[in-house]
Design a protein around this motif. Sequence first.
Motif, PDB file in Angstrom:
ATOM      1  N   ARG A 264      39.101  32.869  35.228  1.00  0.00           N
ATOM      2  CA  ARG A 264      39.155  32.670  33.781  1.00  0.00           C
ATOM      3  C   ARG A 264      40.316  31.756  33.406  1.00  0.00           C
ATOM      4  O   ARG A 264      41.435  31.952  33.859  1.00  0.00           O
ATOM      5  N   GLY A 265      40.013  30.799  32.566  1.00  0.00           N
ATOM      6  CA  GLY A 265      41.056  29.861  32.147  1.00  0.00           C
ATOM      7  C   GLY A 265      41.240  28.743  33.150  1.00  0.00           C
ATOM      8  O   GLY A 265      41.874  27.747  32.857  1.00  0.00           O
TER       9      GLY A 265
ATOM     10  N   ARG B 283      43.173  37.022  27.504  1.00  0.00           N
ATOM     11  CA  ARG B 283      42.392  37.480  28.660  1.00  0.00           C
ATOM     12  C   ARG B 283      41.505  36.350  29.172  1.00  0.00           C
ATOM     13  O   ARG B 283      41.346  36.169  30.375  1.00  0.00           O
ATOM     14  N   ALA B 284      40.910  35.592  28.230  1.00  0.00           N
ATOM     15  CA  ALA B 284      40.029  34.484  28.631  1.00  0.00           C
ATOM     16  C   ALA B 284      40.810  33.403  29.372  1.00  0.00           C
ATOM     17  O   ALA B 284      40.233  32.591  30.078  1.00  0.00           O
ATOM     18  N   LYS B 285      42.145  33.394  29.186  1.00  0.00           N
ATOM     19  CA  LYS B 285      42.977  32.425  29.896  1.00  0.00           C
ATOM     20  C   LYS B 285      43.341  32.923  31.280  1.00  0.00           C
ATOM     21  O   LYS B 285      44.027  32.243  32.029  1.00  0.00           O
ATOM     22  N   GLY B 286      42.928  34.148  31.586  1.00  0.00           N
ATOM     23  CA  GLY B 286      43.208  34.692  32.914  1.00  0.00           C
ATOM     24  C   GLY B 286      44.644  35.125  33.108  1.00  0.00           C
ATOM     25  O   GLY B 286      45.123  35.212  34.231  1.00  0.00           O
TER      26      GLY B 286
ATOM     27  N   MET C 129      32.082  36.337  31.350  1.00  0.00           N
ATOM     28  CA  MET C 129      33.525  36.215  31.599  1.00  0.00           C
ATOM     29  C   MET C 129      34.157  37.560  31.959  1.00  0.00           C
ATOM     30  O   MET C 129      35.355  37.632  32.232  1.00  0.00           O
ATOM     31  N   ASN C 130      33.366  38.618  31.891  1.00  0.00           N
ATOM     32  CA  ASN C 130      33.848  39.991  32.051  1.00  0.00           C
ATOM     33  C   ASN C 130      34.975  40.296  31.060  1.00  0.00           C
ATOM     34  O   ASN C 130      36.018  40.840  31.398  1.00  0.00           O
TER      35      ASN C 130
ATOM     36  N   GLU D  75      39.292  42.793  38.329  1.00  0.00           N
ATOM     37  CA  GLU D  75      39.894  42.163  37.159  1.00  0.00           C
ATOM     38  C   GLU D  75      40.878  41.068  37.593  1.00  0.00           C
ATOM     39  O   GLU D  75      40.944  39.994  37.009  1.00  0.00           O
TER      40      GLU D  75
ATOM     41  N   GLY E 133      40.470  37.201  36.853  1.00  0.00           N
ATOM     42  CA  GLY E 133      41.528  36.527  36.112  1.00  0.00           C
ATOM     43  C   GLY E 133      41.872  35.167  36.694  1.00  0.00           C
ATOM     44  O   GLY E 133      42.299  34.267  35.984  1.00  0.00           O
TER      45      GLY E 133
END
Lengths: 332, 305
Positions: free
Chosen positions: A86-87, B208-211, A53-54, A79, A83
């Motif tokens: 991610r999510g 952060r994991a949620k972007g 997931m970095n 990043e 981003g």
Amino acid sequence: MSAALLEVEGLRVGFGNGTQAVRGISLSVARGETHCLVGESGCGKSVTSLAVMNLLARGAVRTAEGIRFEGREIAGLSEREMGKLRGDAMAMIFQEPMTSLNPAYTVGSQMAEVYVRHRGGSKAAALDRAAHLLGRVGITAPGMRLAQYPHQLSGGLRQRVMIAMALMCDPKLLIADEPTTALDVTVQAQILRLLQELQHELGLAILLITHDLGIVARMAHRVSVMYAGRVVESGPAAELFGRPTHPYTHGLLACVPVPGKIARGEPLGSIPGTVPKIGPGYSGCAFRERCSQAMPACGAGDVPGREAGPEHRYECHLGADWTARLAAEAAA
Amino acid sequence: MLIFLARRALLAMLVTLTVLTVSFMLTRLTGDLAIAIAGPQASQADVEIIRKAYGLDRPLLVQFVNWVTDAATGDLGRSFFYQEDVTKLISARLPVTLTLGLTGLSIAILTAIPLGIIAAMREGTLLDRGIMTIAVIGQAMPSFWLGLTLVIIFGLKLQWFPISGVETWQGFVLPGIVLAFSAIPALMRLTRSGMVDALASDYIRTARAKGLSRAAIVLKHALRNAAMPVVAISAVQLGFMLSGSIVIETVFSLHGVGYLGWEAIGKNDFPVVQSVVLFLATVFVVLTLLADLMNAALDPRLRTQ
């Protein structure tokens, strides 16, 4: 295009103090399947999942020959670009349900936030979806829960909220880092069943990190056994449980009590020692100090990778038939 | 929430009452007030007249009850020196003190919080250490020296700001900066340490994991949790600024409440002294209450306690 949803090749993670947590591992997760990453504490499982997931902490250095997600190379993404994934297409849940939600915001606001971020639209629409998903993960009165704060929920409920939050944007991959370790056994079983149902329903691929072989046996389509930053054995779950080949996998399995197989009073297996910290210039097999089969060749150089069966690989100097040979010797 | 409010308010009232008692007792511990008021040349008869006139002949308890009930209705008595109502004296100086304090706090917050956040985000780097070094230097700098230095540079040499008085808003700039300097180091350190903790927390990893964007992670998720001690200390610092600015008021010739109290001590003007003490204590109590309320707004866990 390959069938795998996530393909990791030659992943390495080092920390500033010289510790090498992950030392060139490869694994792949196919669409809709559960890949279990199993091993003791400190063998690099969580670091691997965070590296994908970095999300590694500052000071960690990640290198990889390739990390491909849906066929797209993501190792070099900025990043900002990461981003966006991610999510959205890849979501993650963690071991610590008690502290993984922000104590200052309501469940609803934290769930809506990720949807608005990736899909846009109004907060009201996002809250509708959040309520629907809370219901889906088995939370009663979702409307009320949305307005509550994390401290008003139990650990099991919080982990359900985390799962529902991870599902907000219909991810293709869910990385679950020991999602049930902090929970009661009954709640654990409920959460695992929920993950299986969601997988069937949504075609979700799951990378499940665990140290619990019971969970692996229950959940995994494919297993990678990690030891000291290496994947020492990997293969389809049935194949790996049926013919464990690496001495470490043997040791792990011997630690698990199997009702009916182990007599009362018979001592459980254990592996002596602990996982070594691997510094720069380490050579040889990291398991040799704890291995009952260690030989001089284990002391230096690379450990050869071998095939034990179809898609069943392991890293050891021993031939795949070493257990049979051992049994024959014992008989003779 | 209501219980929380009621408990805090009750506590605030108890503290105020305690301060009333202490300030009343302290002024009477300094000697016979009637003699002090009458002055060195007064005869015994004069002293007795004054004793009667000010009600100093009555039992201490009666005097105290009178003082408390009068204070509760906003009557703080008359100043011996100015021959004016103390309430008037204080309210006349209040705008200067309040403006100065709020200017100081605003400058402090607008400087300290961004710097603290930056230091936390760059924890361990040269930038972080540089910012914290400045904080230490700031803490060590005496405010009279800084005040005079600023007056010399920006008042006399560059003539950007007036060197004294507050006829225009520019008059508040230099004293505001000096006041802010005393508060910046503490606020900055608290912001930094709160942010360092918050940024390392599990919920930030989740964010952060949620972007989420960097701004949302730092300003929405981390800062809110790091803000509580900062809010509490800001309230205390504002209290200090409103009360302890005597040095700065002297350097810049500003006549605020602190200066009034300081003068009154020298003149044995005990109604003014005890009123100023009461006023400043009330300011602290009110500010603490406000900080508690703000923290309750920031952290839902406090509301359900």
